[in-house]
Design an enzyme around this catalytic site. Structure first.
Site, short mmCIF file in Angstrom:
data_model
loop_
_atom_site.label_atom_id
_atom_site.label_comp_id
_atom_site.label_asym_id
_atom_site.label_seq_id
_atom_site.Cartn_x
_atom_site.Cartn_y
_atom_site.Cartn_z
CG HIS A 79 -20.47 -13.47 -49.01
ND1 HIS A 79 -19.68 -12.34 -48.83
CD2 HIS A 79 -21.30 -13.19 -50.03
CE1 HIS A 79 -20.03 -11.43 -49.73
NE2 HIS A 79 -21.01 -11.92 -50.47
CG ASP A 158 -14.53 -8.50 -57.51
OD1 ASP A 158 -15.39 -8.78 -58.36
OD2 ASP A 158 -14.81 -7.95 -56.42
NE ARG A 165 -20.19 -7.74 -62.86
CZ ARG A 165 -20.35 -8.38 -61.70
NH1 ARG A 165 -19.33 -8.57 -60.89
NH2 ARG A 165 -21.53 -8.82 -61.34
CB SER A 180 -17.81 -10.70 -58.29
OG SER A 180 -17.76 -9.67 -57.35
CE LYS A 184 -15.86 -9.52 -53.75
NZ LYS A 184 -16.78 -8.48 -54.15
#
Ligand code: URA
Length: 421
Positions: A79, A158, A165, A180, A184
């Site tokens: 990621h 999220d 947010r 967050s 995932k």
């Protein structure tokens, strides 16, 4: 339990219990707690932070709020926290798939100035990014890799909290960003995870201290959730590689897989892939790196990329880059390029048509920028700095010039800034 007391507790810098965190996450998803109370708690978290246990409990509560992908193999994921010109997923996933690592990749579309892997793949004619679970899993069992758009109900908490947010100035918080992203990742089933934490003018984290804190927080969450996690801190003070824009980035990824890609993009891809192989196969980094370079040099990774594209319906022979207008940007002075406002360059690419400002905007797969000069390159007056490609009559030449600083001396520009295990 009352939401009021939870807000009060965080306002007074106290740690929240697992039960309190689950109460607010589940209550918010169930529409039982209003936006204004959750915003107030989020602001208290931004200002007063969270300890490791709280961040882990928040992450798990969000990961458990929706569907979870149950992978019955030792999957590896990677990621990136988001950058400009970052097409490493297209390069790394076929490399590691050649080395018997299984990649079940769910990626996103681009928003704002950062691009998304799904848009890049959709720029290949015919490529399908939506597969049902069976097809997704069968493909991974067959060729070790599949990349799809995230369609399942992954971490809905999220999604809801992130939207709040976004409009309450509570995005920039290490515990909130870390939980967050990791919620995932946990819900999507990977057992091994390499995080590419971008640092610099084109990244969320502008300096190394904050990036290290974010990396350490995410590695801790990973460990607490039994995911083998490594975070690599990498330079985002300039775009990665030379091409920005969807099909331009696919073409550049293919060049790297052919061995002809730009050095920064090639080096970072080798680094990330080596860590993915190392943690998944439990071998040391050097051994993994030798294997990575071998599949890259032999052309096996290139063939795996073509196999992936074909498996998902894409026709690479139909991928060609064309656009109505080409705007050439020439340097107004001589010297070394010492700064690139990477976020601004990403925004220019978006305005050319390569990205979205709003979630539903259509994008032009051909739009983008090819950079001829990057940090520490010497330029003479009137040298070509970049070419802007677009179907729109839009003049962004001066914007591009404004995003670059040219001075007399080179600067430090290391690519890999740290590794957190
Ligand atoms: N990406 C995410 O998914 N969440 C954040 O909070 C920031 C970046």
């Amino acid at each position: 339990m009352r939401m009021y007391d939870i807000i009060e507790k965080k306002k007074n810098k106290l740690s929240l219990t697992k039960e309190e965190i689950e109460f607010f996450v589940n209550g918010y998803v169930a529409n039982e707690i209003p936006d204004y109370q959750v915003s107030s708690l989020l602001m208290a978290i931004v200002l007063n932070g969270m300890d490791d246990l709280e961040v882990t409990n928040l992450t798990l509560a969000m990961a458990n709020s929706g569907d979870k992908l149950n992978l019955n193999f030792n999957a590896v994921d990677k990621h990136s926290t988001g950058g400009v010109g970052d097409k490493t997923t297209l390069i790394i996933t076929p490399i590691v798939a050649c080395l018997d690592c299984k990649v079940a990749k769910m990626s996103g579309k681009g928003l704002g100035y950062t691009g998304g892997t799904i848009d890049k793949l959709e720029s290949i004619p015919g490529f399908k990014v939506q597969l049902d679970d069976d097809k997704f899993i069968n493909q991974i069992n067959d060729i070790n890799v599949s990349i799809i758009s995230q369609t399942k109900n992954i971490a809905p908490a999220d999604k809801k909290i992130y939207a709040l947010r976004d409009v309450t100035a509570t995005v920039e918080s290490i515990p909130l960003i870390a939980s967050s992203i990791m919620s995932k990742k946990i819900a999507s089933g990977a057992k091994n995870l390499v995080l590419d934490i971008k640092v610099g003018s084109g990244a969320f984290m502008k300096n190394l201290i904050d990036a290290s804190k974010l990396g350490q927080t995410m590695v801790n969450i990973g460990k607490n959730a039994s995911i083998n996690t490594v975070a690599i801190l990498t330079n985002m003070n300039e775009p990665l590689g030379n091409n920005i824009g969807n099909n331009l980035e696919v073409l550049e990824a293919i060049e790297v897989l052919k061995g002809n890609g730009p050095k920064d993009l090639t080096d970072i891809s080798i680094e990330l892939a080596s860590y993915m192989v190392s943690i998944t196969k439990n071998i040391n980094y050097e051994e993994a790196k030798t294997k990575v370079i071998e599949v890259l040099d032999s052309g096996k990774a290139l063939n795996k990329f073509y196999e992936l594209v074909k498996y998902q319906g894409g026709d690479i022979s139909k991928l060609n880059h064309t656009s109505k207008y080409e705007y050439k940007v020439y340097s107004k002075k001589s010297g070394y390029i010492t700064k690139m406002d990477t976020a601004k360059i990403g925004k220019i690419s978006s305005m050319l048509g390569a990205g979205r400002i709003k979630k539903d905007d259509l994008i032009d797969y051909n739009a983008g920028i090819v950079l001829n000069k990057k940090i520490n390159d010497y330029v003479n007056k009137n040298d070509l700095l970049a070419t802007l490609y677009t179907d729109k009559k839009i003049d962004l030449i001066n914007d591009y010039l404004d995003s670059i600083e040219i001075t007399d001396n080179k600067v430090n520009n290391d690519l890999i800034l740290g590794v957190i295990k």
